[in-house]
Design a protein around this motif. Structure first.
Motif: not given
Length: 158
Positions: A28-39, A44-52
């Motif tokens: 669930p923590k990993a899913s939340q990190a992806i959701a936070d980065a997506r927001d 296409s330029e979101n390194a935080e999303y790619d890392a998550a």
């Protein structure tokens, strides 16, 4: 074909608990990190999303690997083990014939090895060298800096 691993009741419980923790807490923590980065905008330029996403992939691989280990785990019935020879789950008191030092080790599966608590893996050089030996026998074990000789003093189950 997967490798069968043998566990004590304690080791198997620890493995199950770790898998459960990864699924119920870390996933669930990993899913939340992806959701936070997506927001945060443009993917296409979101390194935080790619890392998550990468972290989530690594977590899922770890869960899958541990579930495979769990599926191939076998519980060892310690009451049925023979104490005339060193086997998995034997507690062995040995004497180093070079310096006279006495050591006590419990031979366990590789995943349960913990030298601080006196548990060594049956796949370690010392573990392999002790397997099958009886009280009074000498185990000659090749290690990187030479050969160690250990006399088997006692074999117990605890």
């Amino acid at each position: 074909m997967s490798k069968v691993s043998y566990y004590t009741a304690e080791g198997l419980k620890k493995l199950r608990d770790e898998v459960e923790h990864l699924k119920s807490v870390e996933r669930p923590k990993a899913s939340q990190a992806i959701a936070d980065a997506r927001d945060k905008g443009d993917l296409s330029e979101n390194a935080e999303y790619d890392a998550a996403k990468e972290a989530q992939g690594l977590l899922e691989m770890k869960i899958a690997k541990m579930e495979e280990v769990l599926a191939n785990a076998r519980l060892i019935d310690e009451s049925q083990l023979d104490t005339s020879k060193v086997l998995v789950l034997s507690t062995v008191r040995i004497k180093n014939q070079t310096n006279g030092m006495e050591l006590t080790y419990k031979l366990v599966a590789e995943s349960e090895a913990d030298l601080k608590s006196g548990k060594i893996s049956v796949t370690s050089p010392i573990g392999k060298g002790l397997l099958g030996k009886s009280v009074g026998e000498t185990a000659e074990i090749s290690v990187p800096n030479g050969t160690l000789k250990f006399e088997i003093l006692e074999i117990t189950r605890d």
